[in-house]
Design a protein around this motif. Structure first.
Motif, mmCIF file in Angstrom:
data_model
loop_
_atom_site.group_PDB
_atom_site.id
_atom_site.type_symbol
_atom_site.label_atom_id
_atom_site.label_comp_id
_atom_site.label_asym_id
_atom_site.label_seq_id
_atom_site.Cartn_x
_atom_site.Cartn_y
_atom_site.Cartn_z
ATOM 1 N N ASP A 60 0.820 -1.214 0.000
ATOM 2 C CA ASP A 60 0.000 0.000 0.000
ATOM 3 C C ASP A 60 0.852 1.261 0.000
ATOM 4 O O ASP A 60 0.464 2.278 -0.568
ATOM 5 N N GLN A 61 2.014 1.196 0.638
ATOM 6 C CA GLN A 61 2.915 2.349 0.618
ATOM 7 C C GLN A 61 3.400 2.630 -0.797
ATOM 8 O O GLN A 61 3.509 3.794 -1.213
ATOM 9 N N ARG A 62 3.687 1.570 -1.563
ATOM 10 C CA ARG A 62 4.135 1.758 -2.939
ATOM 11 C C ARG A 62 2.999 2.247 -3.827
ATOM 12 O O ARG A 62 3.211 3.015 -4.762
ATOM 13 N N ARG A 63 1.780 1.792 -3.531
ATOM 14 C CA ARG A 63 0.644 2.097 -4.403
ATOM 15 C C ARG A 63 0.065 3.477 -4.124
ATOM 16 O O ARG A 63 -0.272 4.212 -5.053
ATOM 17 N N HIS A 64 -0.059 3.845 -2.862
ATOM 18 C CA HIS A 64 -0.655 5.128 -2.498
ATOM 19 C C HIS A 64 0.428 6.204 -2.389
ATOM 20 O O HIS A 64 0.963 6.460 -1.316
ATOM 21 N N ARG A 65 0.728 6.838 -3.493
ATOM 22 C CA ARG A 65 1.816 7.810 -3.542
ATOM 23 C C ARG A 65 1.323 9.253 -3.417
ATOM 24 O O ARG A 65 2.128 10.161 -3.312
ATOM 25 N N GLU A 66 0.008 9.461 -3.472
ATOM 26 C CA GLU A 66 -0.529 10.814 -3.405
ATOM 27 C C GLU A 66 -1.542 10.893 -2.262
ATOM 28 O O GLU A 66 -1.929 9.870 -1.686
ATOM 29 N N THR A 67 -1.973 12.124 -1.945
ATOM 30 C CA THR A 67 -2.964 12.320 -0.894
ATOM 31 C C THR A 67 -4.067 13.241 -1.397
ATOM 32 O O THR A 67 -3.884 14.006 -2.352
ATOM 33 N N ALA A 68 -5.217 13.138 -0.760
ATOM 34 C CA ALA A 68 -6.349 14.009 -1.066
ATOM 35 C C ALA A 68 -6.943 14.506 0.254
ATOM 36 O O ALA A 68 -6.955 13.779 1.254
ATOM 37 N N VAL A 69 -7.430 15.744 0.232
ATOM 38 C CA VAL A 69 -8.102 16.319 1.388
ATOM 39 C C VAL A 69 -9.588 16.412 1.056
ATOM 40 O O VAL A 69 -9.969 16.949 0.019
ATOM 41 N N LEU A 70 -10.426 15.855 1.939
ATOM 42 C CA LEU A 70 -11.865 15.792 1.713
ATOM 43 C C LEU A 70 -12.605 16.436 2.864
ATOM 44 O O LEU A 70 -12.126 16.444 4.001
ATOM 45 N N ARG A 71 -13.801 16.940 2.573
ATOM 46 C CA ARG A 71 -14.761 17.308 3.611
ATOM 47 C C ARG A 71 -15.883 16.289 3.557
ATOM 48 O O ARG A 71 -16.461 16.031 2.498
ATOM 49 N N LEU A 72 -16.177 15.682 4.705
ATOM 50 C CA LEU A 72 -17.187 14.631 4.770
ATOM 51 C C LEU A 72 -18.293 15.035 5.738
ATOM 52 O O LEU A 72 -18.014 15.527 6.841
ATOM 53 N N SER A 73 -19.532 14.779 5.327
ATOM 54 C CA SER A 73 -20.652 14.994 6.231
ATOM 55 C C SER A 73 -20.635 13.925 7.317
ATOM 56 O O SER A 73 -19.841 12.970 7.255
ATOM 57 N N ARG A 74 -21.514 14.066 8.303
ATOM 58 C CA ARG A 74 -21.591 13.031 9.350
ATOM 59 C C ARG A 74 -21.858 11.670 8.725
ATOM 60 O O ARG A 74 -21.247 10.676 9.091
ATOM 61 N N ARG A 75 -22.808 11.629 7.781
ATOM 62 C CA ARG A 75 -23.130 10.354 7.130
ATOM 63 C C ARG A 75 -21.955 9.852 6.296
ATOM 64 O O ARG A 75 -21.666 8.662 6.266
ATOM 65 N N GLY A 76 -21.257 10.777 5.617
ATOM 66 C CA GLY A 76 -20.096 10.383 4.825
ATOM 67 C C GLY A 76 -18.999 9.783 5.683
ATOM 68 O O GLY A 76 -18.358 8.795 5.298
ATOM 69 N N LEU A 77 -18.797 10.367 6.873
ATOM 70 C CA LEU A 77 -17.780 9.848 7.787
ATOM 71 C C LEU A 77 -18.167 8.456 8.275
ATOM 72 O O LEU A 77 -17.315 7.571 8.413
ATOM 73 N N GLU A 78 -19.449 8.235 8.527
ATOM 74 C CA GLU A 78 -19.915 6.924 8.960
ATOM 75 C C GLU A 78 -19.761 5.889 7.845
ATOM 76 O O GLU A 78 -19.486 4.715 8.105
ATOM 77 N N ARG A 79 -19.961 6.310 6.592
ATOM 78 C CA ARG A 79 -19.892 5.388 5.466
ATOM 79 C C ARG A 79 -18.470 5.123 4.996
ATOM 80 O O ARG A 79 -18.241 4.195 4.214
ATOM 81 N N LEU A 80 -17.526 5.903 5.473
ATOM 82 C CA LEU A 80 -16.141 5.792 5.018
ATOM 83 C C LEU A 80 -15.591 4.369 5.102
ATOM 84 O O LEU A 80 -15.022 3.870 4.121
ATOM 85 N N PRO A 81 -15.752 3.660 6.232
ATOM 86 C CA PRO A 81 -15.196 2.297 6.297
ATOM 87 C C PRO A 81 -15.851 1.321 5.331
ATOM 88 O O PRO A 81 -15.252 0.298 4.987
ATOM 89 N N ARG A 82 -17.083 1.600 4.910
ATOM 90 C CA ARG A 82 -17.774 0.689 4.000
ATOM 91 C C ARG A 82 -17.470 0.984 2.535
ATOM 92 O O ARG A 82 -17.572 0.093 1.695
ATOM 93 N N LEU A 83 -17.097 2.212 2.233
ATOM 94 C CA LEU A 83 -16.938 2.617 0.835
ATOM 95 C C LEU A 83 -15.482 2.632 0.355
ATOM 96 O O LEU A 83 -15.237 2.543 -0.844
ATOM 97 N N LEU A 84 -14.542 2.758 1.277
ATOM 98 C CA LEU A 84 -13.130 2.779 0.892
ATOM 99 C C LEU A 84 -12.411 1.566 1.471
ATOM 100 O O LEU A 84 -12.838 0.990 2.459
#
Length: 323
Positions: free
Chosen positions: A231-255
């Motif tokens: 994963d260190q080799r594959r994930h070479r970039e970063t992104a900054v996101l704003r997540l709603s409460r529901r988005g934060l709750e869904r994060l473990p299921r969607l990513l």
């Protein structure tokens, strides 16, 4: 506990022609001094184990000696039938041998253990491929497995993601790994180890020349290290996101889990319940479809290229649906 260790030591010497005290200590996770004491105990009990000095020395059993351990515990008999992977054995060209070995084992077990072991096979089944994905086609797996076992070099034609996409390499196969229903070849070439997805091997020739395995190579340890850095080799970039409460709750299921584990909260939640997080990404192109899963529960803050690609995708969807 010590009796179990003595039996394990005896079985190790029986299954391998010769082992040093250090090798036995590592296998049994004890000190070398403990091995010396255990070997003395086996000798005192009449087991013909003796040591040979020198660089090629070690402990061994007298030729022809076999233990008279005829019984397995119920748990051990059951565990033996949980280790079988009939589908994997068939792919490796060992289906007949696996079936024969299981039949021989069943015949050798006492009646009560035979019943319990058979009950495990009736009640537990291992299906390796993940949901909605069929097993990959691996027409070259059997010859690759044979070359790995016999230590013969391979010439492979391989389809990879990077350019040039199609390459030909001569490699020394050191091991095969079955991961989530997919086979991977760990092979050495040009002085380094690489991992090849077997389904992407287009053609293979087993070469007549044999090779010596890399000294001290441990397939399980190598694979664990490969996964740790994947994963260190594959994930070479970063992104900054704003997540709603529901988005934060869904994060473990969607990513994927590696992304979720690496996320960093940079601010929030604010008055509206939105939280700013930083996540690793493989690339802008790969991140867009992943973030679209969140619908209106995510806003891309950075990088600007990712934000622009998400906006472009949303505009295209809006046109498609007549907005």
């Amino acid at each position: 506990m010590r009796a179990t260790r003595l039996v394990s030591l005896l079985l190790l010497l029986q299954s391998r022609d010769r082992m040093t005290a250090r090798e036995l200590a590592d296998a049994l996770k004890v000190s070398v001094r403990t091995i010396y004491r255990d070997v003395d105990s086996l000798g005192a009990a009449g087991v013909p184990v003796y040591g040979e000095p020198g660089h090629e020395g070690g402990y061994r059993l007298l030729d022809g000696y076999r233990t008279r351990l005829t019984g397995l515990t119920a748990a051990e008999a059951e565990a033996l039938f949980l280790t079988g992977l009939p589908a994997a054995a068939a792919q490796l060209g060992l289906a007949a041998e696996t079936t024969t070995a299981q039949l021989k084992l069943m015949a050798a077990l006492p009646a009560e253990l035979r019943e319990r072991a058979g009950r495990v096979a009736d009640r537990f089944h291992l299906d390796l491929p993940p949901w909605y994905l069929g097993a990959e086609r691996t027409p070259h797996l059997a010859p690759i497995a044979a070359a790995t076992w016999d230590q013969h070099a391979l010439r492979i034609r391989y389809l990879r993601w990077a350019e040039p996409h199609e390459i030909t390499r001569t490699v020394h196969p050191h091991g095969l790994v079955l991961k989530a229903g997919n086979w991977y070849l760990v092979a050495r070439g040009d002085g380094r180890f690489r991992t090849y997805r077997v389904s992407r091997i287009l053609d293979v020739d087993v070469l007549p020349q044999a090779f010596d395995r890399a000294e001290g190579f441990d397939l399980a340890a190598h694979w664990a290290d490969y996964l740790a850095h994947f994963d260190q080799r594959r994930h070479r970039e970063t992104a900054v996101l704003r997540l709603s409460r529901r988005g934060l709750e869904r994060l473990p299921r969607l990513l994927e889990p590696a992304v979720v584990a690496a996320r960093k909260t940079t601010s929030g939640p604010d008055a509206a319940g939105w939280t700013e997080v930083e996540i690793p990404i493989e690339s802008v192109e790969a991140a867009v479809p992943e973030l679209l899963k969140f619908g209106g529960d995510v806003e891309v803050v950075a990088p600007e290229a990712l934000r622009a690609e998400v906006i472009t995708a949303l505009k295209a969807m809006n046109r498609t649906y007549g907005g």
